[in-house]
Scaffold this active site. Sequence first.
Site, PDB file in Angstrom:
ATOM      1  CE  LYS A 179      11.944   0.238   0.186  1.00 16.57           C
ATOM      2  NZ  LYS A 179      12.118  -1.004  -0.718  1.00 16.57           N
TER       3      LYS A 179
ATOM      4  CB  SER B   3      15.251   0.073  -3.083  1.00 12.26           C
ATOM      5  OG  SER B   3      14.236  -0.864  -2.692  1.00 12.26           O
TER       6      SER B   3
ATOM      7  CB  SER C 168      14.973  -3.746  -2.346  1.00 11.64           C
ATOM      8  OG  SER C 168      15.364  -3.123  -3.457  1.00 11.64           O
TER       9      SER C 168
HETATM   10  N1  GLN Z   1      17.999  -3.363  -7.308  1.00 12.97           N
HETATM   11  C1  GLN Z   1      16.797  -3.994  -7.875  1.00 12.97           C
HETATM   12  C2  GLN Z   1      15.879  -2.912  -9.029  1.00 12.97           C
HETATM   13  O1  GLN Z   1      16.553  -2.205  -9.029  1.00 12.97           O
HETATM   14  C3  GLN Z   1      15.869  -4.445  -6.945  1.00 12.97           C
HETATM   15  C4  GLN Z   1      14.851  -3.536  -6.173  1.00 12.97           C
HETATM   16  C5  GLN Z   1      14.077  -4.161  -5.095  1.00 12.97           C
HETATM   17  O2  GLN Z   1      14.307  -5.059  -4.792  1.00 12.97           O
HETATM   18  N2  GLN Z   1      13.287  -3.250  -5.042  1.00 12.97           N
HETATM   19  O3  GLN Z   1      15.058  -3.398  -9.259  1.00 12.97           O
END
Ligand code: GLN
Length: 486
Positions: free
Chosen positions: A79, A154, A178
């Site tokens: 990532k 994400s 995410s």
């Molecule tokens: N969807 C969640 C957010 O937007 C989690 C994101 C994540 O786990 N990095 O904060």
Amino acid sequence: MELLKKTAAEIRKALLNKEVSALELVEAEYKRIDEVENKIGAFNSFTKQEAINTAKEVDKKIANNEALPPLAGIPLALKDNINYKGSKTTASSKILENFVSPYDATVSLKLKENLIPVIGKTNLDEFAMGSSNENSAFKKVHNPHNINKVPGGSSGGSAASVASLESYLALGSDTGGSIRLPASFCGITGFKPTYGRVSRYGLIAFASSLDQIGPFGRCIEDVANLYYAIAGHDPKDSTSLNLKVENPNLTLKNDIKGLKVGIIKELLSEGVDEDVKLAVMNAAKVYEELGCTVKEVSLPLLKYSIGIYYIVATAEASSNLARFDGVKYGYRTKDPSNLMEMYTKTRQEGFGDEVKRRIMLGTYALSSGYYDAYYKKAQQMRRLVKNDFDRVFKEVDLLISPTCPNTAFDIGSRNDDPIKMYLTDIGTICANLAGCPAISIPAGFDKEGMPIGLQLMSNVMKDNLLLQCAYNFESQSEFHKKLANI
Ligand code: GLN
């Protein structure tokens, strides 16, 4: 192509029997990338020379009959919010578009020690803020099962790269889901270990008390091996757990007779798609057949978890992202007339809308007049959620639920309503608030053929038990074998 469909364990055999070389594997991945990447958009950049060098080192060791770590030579996608020395690390943000990592994250060093070739850096929602990967400053990621749908976020690039056979393995980060959400949407396995199990050193911080790096793969065994390769204490991360990590393989394939499984009532009530509900109920039956007792359990505070998360996470994000000011690294606005203008214009031009929204929310929650009313309250509520989990884990060993109430949605369909987007994480956020390990595994398909993810959670430090429970389910199902047709 057939080669790329194999599991890491199968590839290892082929490598050791000299049926294929590590270099050929890496080349096969880049060929696959050439074929499908224009439809998927999983990668921000590639680290080809590094990957080739690692593969050659593996081949040399094989030729000399030297011992090899379990995942040596198996291509992995990283990532793009994890530092990898000498490569661009952008967090999919304009503000870091040209930033080159001067050092390795601890997990990157561990990948190198394990001779795992890193083939490239994967696309994400900017600074890991999002659930659909539509917030990348560069390009959207498309779901390999249907390119008109989101891959989840994400870590959407990481999940999509594994699901489209552009890599065998990937690493992502999980602050509120995410890793698990994109794993669920893309039909693969994604694991968020216990908070502190995997070092965060070198991960670009979003919300430090929630962030956790974890593995993606197409089967549990691969995910367990990758977890074991990256876990462990790190003095460079002050929240890293100083406890020995047992090899998950020692117990992975043991049966789970007599375990107690709880179905989380609140995550199967309103708003859950019928197909998803059905898949979870079928999974419950599988656990019964495996000799577990299954009952419904209640986590009454779960309904507050999104509210708590969006105070705690945005507060921490507003503080963590203060470092991007145009002075130390990253983007700087052109020709500012004074220092203040340099700061404000740099941030105005460098950050995307969602990141700005989070910084504003977090700054508000931390401001002196509102700190007690919002931030302190949210922290107190977080503790109560954790107490709820502690209570439930006295009754059961494993919690099951949908990873997400729905399957992957159409690209663009939720963009205009941030609250609706935030609700996608209702099933996943609680594990980050409580710090417990959680995994999403393939558990079915909806009417349109989109994958459904089953989430399993266990008590903190019970990572190996969780993997064992996941393995037992996987060994009774074929869902993980149905690959995206792209
Ligand atoms: N969807 C969640 C957010 O937007 C989690 C994101 C994540 O786990 N990095 O904060």
